[in-house]
Design an enzyme around this catalytic site. Structure first.
Site, PDB file in Angstrom:
ATOM      1  CB  THR A  18      -0.924   0.034   1.236  1.00 27.61           C
ATOM      2  OG1 THR A  18      -0.135   0.085   2.420  1.00 27.61           O
ATOM      3  CG2 THR A  18      -1.845  -1.182   1.277  1.00 27.61           C
ATOM      4  CG  ASP A  19      -1.220   4.826  -1.308  1.00 28.90           C
ATOM      5  OD1 ASP A  19      -1.867   4.585  -0.254  1.00 28.90           O
ATOM      6  OD2 ASP A  19      -1.765   5.253  -2.338  1.00 28.90           O
ATOM      7  CB  VAL A  20       1.335   7.535   2.688  1.00 33.55           C
ATOM      8  CG1 VAL A  20       0.538   8.507   1.835  1.00 33.55           C
ATOM      9  CG2 VAL A  20       1.525   8.036   4.096  1.00 33.55           C
TER      10      VAL A  20
END
Length: 150
Positions: A18-20
Site C-alpha cells: 500500500t501507499d501512505v
C-alpha cells in the site's frame, strides 16, 4: 483443477502493498495477476522453471489491458482469477479479475486481459507450444468453441 473452471488464488493485502493512505499501489495489481497466472499454470501441470529448463522456452507478457474500478486497502482478502479465453500455437489470452467480498457481495476491483507469448528462452522469437500443453490449456477455456486457430 477441473476443466472450464475459473482458477483463483487468495491474496491478502499487506502494508508493503500500500501507499501512505493504506490503498494498494496500482502496479501491485499486476503482481497479483502474475501470481495467479503462474499458479494456474502450475495447477494445470506446467511448472515455469521446468518449461524454461527442459524446453528452453518462457511465457512473456505481450499486452495488458487493465481497468481499475475500486481500491483495495490494507488488510483486504482478495480473490485473484485467471481464465484462458484464447489458446493459439504460440500465444494465450487470459482474462483476470481481482475481487473482494463486500457488504453487498462480491466487488470487482480490477480487471485485465493479458496476452502472453511462448518464446525461446534466449528471447530469439516465438515458439509453438507443445500440442499436449495447448490441448490441456484449451480444455480449461469456458467455451471451447472460441478457441484460437492453430
Amino acid at each position: 483443477m477441473s476443466a472450464r473452471s475459473v482458477f483463483s488464488i487468495p491474496v491478502r493485502v499487506y502494508y508493503e502493498d500500500t501507499d501512505v493512505g493504506a490503498v494498494v499501489y496500482y502496479a501491485n495489481y499486476l503482481r497479483y495477476i502474475e501470481r495467479a497466472r503462474s499458479d494456474w499454470l502450475r495447477a494445470a501441470g506446467f511448472e515455469l522453471d521446468v518449461i524454461q529448463r527442459e524446453q528452453n522456452a518462457v511465457f512473456v507478457v505481450r499486452r495488458v489491458e487493465a481497468d481499475y474500478f475500486l481500491p483495495a486497502t490494507l488488510g483486504n482478502l482478495l480473490t485473484v482469477t485467471a481464465e484462458p479465453t484464447e489458446v493459439g500455437a504460440s500465444r494465450m489470452v487470459i482474462r483476470q479479475r481481482v475481487t473482494r467480498q463486500g457488504a453487498s457481495g462480491e466487488e470487482l476491483l480490477f480487471a485485465a486481459t493479458v496476452t502472453v507469448a511462448f518464446i525461446a528462452a534466449d528471447l530469439s522469437g516465438p515458439l509453438r507450444m507443445p500440442k499436449s500443453m495447448r490441448d490441456t490449456l484449451k480444455a480449461m477455456m469456458p467455451n471451447t468453441s472460441a478457441q484460437a486457430p492453430e
